[in-house]
Structure formats: structure tokens, C-alpha cells
Design an enzyme around this catalytic site. Structure first.
Site, PDB file in Angstrom:
ATOM      1  N   ASN A  15       0.799  -1.231   0.000  1.00 56.50           N
ATOM      2  CA  ASN A  15       0.000   0.000   0.000  1.00 56.50           C
ATOM      3  C   ASN A  15       0.834   1.285   0.000  1.00 56.50           C
ATOM      4  O   ASN A  15       0.432   2.275  -0.580  1.00 56.50           O
ATOM      5  CB  ASN A  15      -0.986  -0.007   1.172  1.00 56.50           C
ATOM      6  CG  ASN A  15      -0.292  -0.113   2.503  1.00 56.50           C
ATOM      7  OD1 ASN A  15       0.851  -0.559   2.608  1.00 56.50           O
ATOM      8  ND2 ASN A  15      -0.983   0.303   3.543  1.00 56.50           N
ATOM      9  N   GLU A  18       4.714  -4.566  11.865  1.00 49.23           N
ATOM     10  CA  GLU A  18       3.687  -3.552  11.586  1.00 49.23           C
ATOM     11  C   GLU A  18       2.576  -4.262  10.837  1.00 49.23           C
ATOM     12  O   GLU A  18       2.694  -4.499   9.631  1.00 49.23           O
ATOM     13  CB  GLU A  18       4.283  -2.432  10.723  1.00 49.23           C
ATOM     14  CG  GLU A  18       5.264  -1.543  11.438  1.00 49.23           C
ATOM     15  CD  GLU A  18       4.612  -0.673  12.483  1.00 49.23           C
ATOM     16  OE1 GLU A  18       3.368  -0.582  12.516  1.00 49.23           O
ATOM     17  OE2 GLU A  18       5.346  -0.079  13.283  1.00 49.23           O
ATOM     18  N   CYS A  51      -3.385   0.615   6.721  1.00 49.56           N
ATOM     19  CA  CYS A  51      -3.471  -0.311   7.862  1.00 49.56           C
ATOM     20  C   CYS A  51      -4.170   0.284   9.078  1.00 49.56           C
ATOM     21  O   CYS A  51      -4.879  -0.409   9.798  1.00 49.56           O
ATOM     22  CB  CYS A  51      -2.068  -0.742   8.258  1.00 49.56           C
ATOM     23  SG  CYS A  51      -0.991   0.661   8.563  1.00 49.56           S
ATOM     24  N   GLU A  79       7.811   2.166  14.644  1.00 52.54           N
ATOM     25  CA  GLU A  79       8.549   2.839  13.592  1.00 52.54           C
ATOM     26  C   GLU A  79       8.515   4.329  13.867  1.00 52.54           C
ATOM     27  O   GLU A  79       7.717   4.822  14.652  1.00 52.54           O
ATOM     28  CB  GLU A  79       7.927   2.520  12.220  1.00 52.54           C
ATOM     29  CG  GLU A  79       8.089   1.042  11.884  1.00 52.54           C
ATOM     30  CD  GLU A  79       8.004   0.705  10.414  1.00 52.54           C
ATOM     31  OE1 GLU A  79       6.951   0.968   9.814  1.00 52.54           O
ATOM     32  OE2 GLU A  79       8.988   0.148   9.877  1.00 52.54           O
TER      33      GLU A  79
HETATM   34  P1  NAD Z   1       0.974  -9.690   3.270  1.00 48.39           P
HETATM   35  O1  NAD Z   1       1.074 -10.105   4.679  1.00 48.39           O
HETATM   36  O2  NAD Z   1       0.274 -10.547   2.311  1.00 48.39           O
HETATM   37  O3  NAD Z   1       2.455  -9.497   2.668  1.00 48.39           O
HETATM   38  C1  NAD Z   1       3.386  -8.629   3.253  1.00 48.39           C
HETATM   39  C2  NAD Z   1       4.779  -9.012   2.772  1.00 48.39           C
HETATM   40  O4  NAD Z   1       5.176 -10.248   3.357  1.00 48.39           O
HETATM   41  C3  NAD Z   1       4.911  -9.201   1.264  1.00 48.39           C
HETATM   42  O5  NAD Z   1       6.131  -8.636   0.849  1.00 48.39           O
HETATM   43  C4  NAD Z   1       4.928 -10.699   1.108  1.00 48.39           C
HETATM   44  O6  NAD Z   1       5.597 -11.153  -0.037  1.00 48.39           O
HETATM   45  C5  NAD Z   1       5.683 -11.112   2.353  1.00 48.39           C
HETATM   46  N1  NAD Z   1       5.454 -12.485   2.808  1.00 48.39           N
HETATM   47  C6  NAD Z   1       4.359 -13.272   2.648  1.00 48.39           C
HETATM   48  N2  NAD Z   1       4.539 -14.454   3.250  1.00 48.39           N
HETATM   49  C7  NAD Z   1       5.766 -14.427   3.820  1.00 48.39           C
HETATM   50  C8  NAD Z   1       6.526 -15.369   4.596  1.00 48.39           C
HETATM   51  N3  NAD Z   1       6.045 -16.568   4.922  1.00 48.39           N
HETATM   52  N4  NAD Z   1       7.743 -14.980   5.040  1.00 48.39           N
HETATM   53  C9  NAD Z   1       8.240 -13.768   4.750  1.00 48.39           C
HETATM   54  N5  NAD Z   1       7.580 -12.856   3.998  1.00 48.39           N
HETATM   55  C10 NAD Z   1       6.361 -13.182   3.542  1.00 48.39           C
HETATM   56  O7  NAD Z   1       0.395  -8.219   3.310  1.00 48.39           O
HETATM   57  P2  NAD Z   1      -0.097  -7.303   2.096  1.00 48.39           P
HETATM   58  O8  NAD Z   1      -1.332  -7.894   1.533  1.00 48.39           O
HETATM   59  O9  NAD Z   1       1.050  -7.011   1.195  1.00 48.39           O
HETATM   60  O10 NAD Z   1      -0.446  -5.948   2.864  1.00 48.39           O
HETATM   61  C11 NAD Z   1      -1.645  -5.725   3.484  1.00 48.39           C
HETATM   62  C12 NAD Z   1      -1.516  -5.949   4.970  1.00 48.39           C
HETATM   63  O11 NAD Z   1      -0.454  -5.180   5.495  1.00 48.39           O
HETATM   64  C13 NAD Z   1      -2.755  -5.502   5.730  1.00 48.39           C
HETATM   65  O12 NAD Z   1      -3.078  -6.433   6.729  1.00 48.39           O
HETATM   66  C14 NAD Z   1      -2.332  -4.191   6.358  1.00 48.39           C
HETATM   67  O13 NAD Z   1      -3.031  -3.828   7.501  1.00 48.39           O
HETATM   68  C15 NAD Z   1      -0.898  -4.440   6.628  1.00 48.39           C
HETATM   69  N6  NAD Z   1      -0.147  -3.176   6.738  1.00 48.39           N
HETATM   70  C16 NAD Z   1       0.290  -2.773   7.974  1.00 48.39           C
HETATM   71  C17 NAD Z   1       0.950  -1.566   8.116  1.00 48.39           C
HETATM   72  C18 NAD Z   1       1.449  -1.079   9.455  1.00 48.39           C
HETATM   73  O14 NAD Z   1       2.323  -0.227   9.484  1.00 48.39           O
HETATM   74  N7  NAD Z   1       0.947  -1.577  10.567  1.00 48.39           N
HETATM   75  C19 NAD Z   1       1.162  -0.768   6.995  1.00 48.39           C
HETATM   76  C20 NAD Z   1       0.703  -1.210   5.757  1.00 48.39           C
HETATM   77  C21 NAD Z   1       0.047  -2.421   5.645  1.00 48.39           C
END
Ligand code: NAD
Length: 481
Positions: free
Chosen positions: A153, A250, A284, A455
Site C-alpha cells: 500500500n 507492523e 493499515c 517505527e
Molecule cells: P501480506 O502479509 O500478504 O504481505 C506482506 C509481505 O510479506 C509481502 O512482501 C509478502 O511477499 C511477504 N510475505 C508473505 N509471506 C511471507 C513469509 N512466509 N515470510 C516472509 N515474507 C512473507 O500483506 P499485504 O497484503 O502485502 O499488505 C496488506 C496488509 O499489510 C494488511 O493487513 C495491512 O493492515 C498491513 N499493513 C500494515 C501496516 C502497518 O504499518 N501496521 C502498513 C501497511 C500495511
């Protein structure tokens, strides 16, 4: 006009572009669906090469004076600001977010982080602890190689928010962006090199979850910082534990925004709009559970609907566009399914709906109850759920009745109540009469399932460093035998 933005190569290792040897990764412009770049994932061997390169470059980087490291980060921030328009366009193509947002929010907030930590660099010191004659002093040391893993995002902001505190403390980083939005981190790597960052200090590998998993368990990695969903966070946290690695998580949320009868109505409506629909709702910390006190509820819904009729959806590269497409067809389907479930469970659709193509309009549900799917689960799209309440105690209990704990907001004119409410909310980040403001000066992060660590702000330094204590004996050693 062509939207092709093919980078020199898919990965960036040791100060230069390197082609990936893994599976193909097509990058789509979410608005048109066209392929704008074709990349390759890193092979598992290339992940190991990236961490080894980072590990060998890191000691010399850590040995520099902090002001020298800061100067390089500042130069990178200047390059980002000078190329603001080009970078905003790239971010829009990568994510589909409106250019009116990416010009002001994405790379600019990344530059803020580089400037903030560059400025902080020289002020980070240890302590001296007097013990009479003997004394202890502490040294704040780098951890070594840090792995950064990003969500889709805010791809460039996430890369900068992780790189800035990591690098300023003398760490090296291997960053894996989301497979949906791989372009910004590659650009950041180039910018760092141009700014004078030594080769190997910031590396980028591409790939899906398996590449991230290989990075997390690489023996050279001392710390993992993930931005992603709770489900991924649980896997990554567990994998990191095996090597006793430091973590920052995060993760997702289902944050409450609580609006009392005495709130300034237009401000509360504005915050609910921004806190649910900015970046097409893919934020998020969004306040997706909007608790509105009964007395103000009818006027709140009326003003919300009236203001949402003016939203301009369309081509994200058109600077008048306020609401862009969703990042991927898979995410569109997930959001549509949630909207259909909201209707099936009996919530009242006030405006919006499932939309068409890659677009989901700002969608508001009212008459919802806390047990409905749309009030419990993170949707990560432009879907707001309005819930009514009568009393402060009641709304606090309901706001806290979730496993998530990322963020929360309260709107009220009653000063004492505002502070009482935020004190009782079980979340990491709160706002009073504001929402979703995340300046680099303030700590940002979640509690409960929404994460660990923080962060931004000086607090981030603790998460990218460790303390060494040094006991200094000033007298003779009296051994009993
Ligand atoms: P996601 O969890 O599907 O993926 C996040 C990242 O993790 C990607 O780069 C993905 O390739 C990687 N990944 C997936 N499986 C993994 C594994 N087993 N080991 C290591 N890496 C792995 O999330 P998304 O769909 O890309 O993003 C949306 C989510 O992120 C939402 O839940 C949102 O709330 C959260 N988010 C949180 C924040 C925050 O600062 N708290 C900010 C932005 C998004």
C-alpha cells in the site's frame, strides 16, 4: 502514452542492478491492467548472496562517524525531493493510487524519515553509570544485517521508514518489497547509490512469500522488520524466533474511530472520510469501525453521504482524481466479498457498493452490529462500518473487544474525556480530534495482534540497535581465595 517503467534489472545487490534468476514477476498498472515491467524473483542463492554482501559491507559503514552516515541520507532525501514528480508518477503506476496523493504522501514521507534520522544520528549516545570508583558505560551498537519486508500500500514509504533508522545506526539492509509493488524500493536503492551510500548497504531482492521466508531465516540476518498482515506476521515472527532475531511487526488492524455527540461534525466527517477512503481504503491504521454517539448519528450519516457524492474516481494520473483503483484483482474480489457479506448479514448500505472493474467506490454501512464480518475483520479496502453507541463505558468496551490494537481516534469537545478515552484504548497509536496523521516525529505501531516495536521517532532507534554495557574496574580485584 506508454506506461512502461522497466527497471535496469530486477534486483539490486552490492551497489548495482542484478537480474533475478527466479520466477517471472509481471508488474501491472492497476488502472489499466497493462504490464508496465517484467521482473524476476531472486533465486534462494541470490538471497544468500544479498545477505552475504550486506554482511561484508556493514562493518565499514558502522565505523563511520554518524554525521557522515547522516550526510548520505540527507543527500538521498534531497534527490527524492528534487525528483518528486517523476517518483510520484512511478508510485502511482506501481500502486494505482491517485497522483494527488503520491505527490504529497508517499515519497515525501520517505524523505521526511531520511531527514529525521540523519538529523538524529549524531545525538545518539550511550550512558555513563557511576558506581563510586568503578563505572559502567553503554555503547549503542548496530545489529548487523536487517531484513525489511514490505506491503503493497505504501511501497516507497515503507522502504524508507525501515531503511532510514536501520542505516543511520550502522546496519546494512536487504529489503524485499511486496510482489505487487516492487518498483519503488529499486528506485530507492539507485537513489542511495547516487547519494554516496557504499555498495552493499541497501540491497533489494524481489519475490513472493517464499523469498521473504528465505530472507527471514538467513543466518546472517539479525533483525526482521515486516509490514504486512497478521497472518504473515505470525509466520515471520515464529521463523525469526528460531535465530533469536529482533523483530518489528507492523501488521493489520480494525481500528475504532469514536465520535461523541459534542464533536465538531464536519471535522469528524472529514476524519472518517480520510481515515477510511484515502488510498482507496488500503491503509493499515484506517478507522474502519466508526462508533457514532446516537445524538449525532443522523446528521453524521447525512453529511457523510452528501460529501461522498462529490468524490472523483478515475484515472489516477489525472491530478483531479481523488479515488483510484484497488491494487490487484485478488484484492478487489476480497473487498467485494466483504461488501456482499455485509449486505447478506443485514447491515444497511448507505452509499457505495461493489463497484466495477478495478474500482470499489467509497462504501458506507450503517445499522451494523459488532458481530458482523464487516465490523470484525480487516477488509483493507474502502469500506466503512458505522456503529451507534450511547455511553462512554459502553463504547470503550466495544472498541477494545478485538484482537487487533493498531490505532484509534476520538472526536469530542470534552478535553478530559478525550484523554480518558485514549488512555483506556488498547492500541499503539491514537489521535484526538484528528485521524491517520503519522508524522515521522511520532512513534507509530500497534499492540495486541497488530504488532510489536515502533517505527519513526527516536523510539525506532531502539529497534535497530542493541546496547553493550562496559564495566570498568578502577581498583584492585579482591578474590576471596
Ligand atoms: P501480506 O502479509 O500478504 O504481505 C506482506 C509481505 O510479506 C509481502 O512482501 C509478502 O511477499 C511477504 N510475505 C508473505 N509471506 C511471507 C513469509 N512466509 N515470510 C516472509 N515474507 C512473507 O500483506 P499485504 O497484503 O502485502 O499488505 C496488506 C496488509 O499489510 C494488511 O493487513 C495491512 O493492515 C498491513 N499493513 C500494515 C501496516 C502497518 O504499518 N501496521 C502498513 C501497511 C500495511
Amino acid at each position: 502514452m506508454s506506461h512502461l517503467v522497466q527497471p535496469a534489472a530486477s534486483l539490486y545487490i552490492g551497489g548495482r542492478p542484478v537480474e533475478g534468476q527466479g520466477a517471472m514477476l509481471a508488474v501491472h498498472y492497476p488502472y489499466t491492467g497493462e504490464v508496465i515491467a517484467t521482473l524476476h524473483e531472486a533465486s534462494l542463492e541470490q538471497v544468500a548472496i544479498a545477505t552475504a554482501t550486506a554482511a561484508s559491507a556493514q562493518p565499514a559503514w558502522a565505523a563511520l562517524r554518524p554525521v557522515e552516515r547522516g550526510r548520505i541520507l540527507l543527500r538521498a532525501a534531497m534527490i527524492i525531493r528534487d525528483r518528486g514528480e517523476e517518483l510520484a508518477r512511478l508510485e502511482t503506476l506501481d500502486t494505482g493510487k491517485p497522483i494527488q496523493e503520491t505527490r504529497v504522501a508517499d515519497w515525501p514521507s520517505g524523505a521526511d524519515a531520511l531527514e529525521y534520522f540523519a538529523g538524529l544520528a549524531a545525538t545518539i549516545t550511550g550512558q555513563t553509570i557511576p558506581l563510586g570508583g568503578d563505572f559502567v558505560y553503554t555503547i549503542r551498537e548496530a545489529l548487523g544485517v536487517c531484513a525489511g519486508i514490505g506491503a503493497w500500500n505504501y511501497p516507497s514509504q515503507i522502504a524508507c521508514w525501515k531503511a532510514a533508522p536501520a542505516l543511520i545506526m550502522g546496519n546494512a539492509m536487504v529489503f524485499k518489497p511486496s510482489e505487487e509493488t516492487p518498483l519503488g524500493a529499486l528506485k530507492l536503492a539507485e537513489i542511495f547509490t547516487e547519494a554516496g551510500l557504499p555498495a552493499g548497504i541497501f540491497n533489494v531482492v524481489q519475490g513472493r512469500g517464499a523469498v521473504g521466508a528465505a530472507l527471514v531465516t538467513d543466518p546472517r540476518v539479525a533483525k526482521v522488520s515486516l509490514t504486512g498482515s497478521v497472518a504473515t506476521g505470525q509466520k515471520v515472527y515464529a521463523a525469526a524466533a528460531e535465530g533469536m532475531r529482533h523483530v518489528t511487526m507492523e501488521l493489520g488492524g480494525k481500528s475504532p474511530l469514536i465520535i461523541f455527540d459534542d464533536a465538531r461534525l464536519e471535522d469528524a466527517v472529514g476524519a472518517a472520510i480520510l481515515g477510511n477512503f484515502y488510498s482507496s481504503g488500503q491503509v493499515c491504521s484506517n478507522g474502519t469501525r466508526v462508533f457514532v454517539q446516537q445524538g449525532i448519528l443522523p446528521r453524521f450519516l447525512e453529511r457523510l453521504s452528501a460529501r461522498l457524492t462529490h468524490v472523483k474516481m478515475g484515472d489516477p494520473l489525472d491530478e483531479a482524481t481523488q479515488h483510484g483503483p484497488i491494487v490487484s484483482p485478488a484484492q478487489v474480489s476480497k473487498i467485494r466479498a466483504a461488501i456482499e457479506r455485509g449486505q447478506a448479514e443485514g447491515a444497511q448500505l448507505v452509499c457505495g457498493g461493489v463497484g466495477e472493474g478495478s474500482f470499489v467506490p467509497p462504501t458506507v454501512f450503517a445499522d451494523a452490529t459488532d458481530d458482523m464480518f464487516i465490523a470484525r475483520e480487516e477488509i483493507f479496502g474502502p469500506v466503512m462500518t458505522v456503529l451507534s453507541f450511547t455511553a462512554e463505558d459502553e463504547v470503550l468496551a466495544r472498541a477494545n473487544a478485538t484482537p487487533y490494537g493498531l490505532a484509534a481516534g476520538v472526536f469530542t469537545a470534552d478535553l478530559a474525556r478525550a484523554h480518558r478515552v485514549v488512555a483506556a484504548l488498547q492500541v499503539g497509536t491514537t489521535w484526538i480530534n484528528a485521524y491517520n496523521q503519522t508524522p515521522v516525529e511520532a512513534p507509530f505501531g500497534g499492540s495486541k495482534l497488530s504488532g510489536v516495536g515502533r517505527e519513526n521517532s527516536a523510539a525506532a532507534i531502539d529497534h535497530y540497535s542493541q546496547l553493550k554495557s562496559v564495566y570498568v574496574g578502577m581498583g584492585s580485584v579482591d578474590a576471596p581465595y
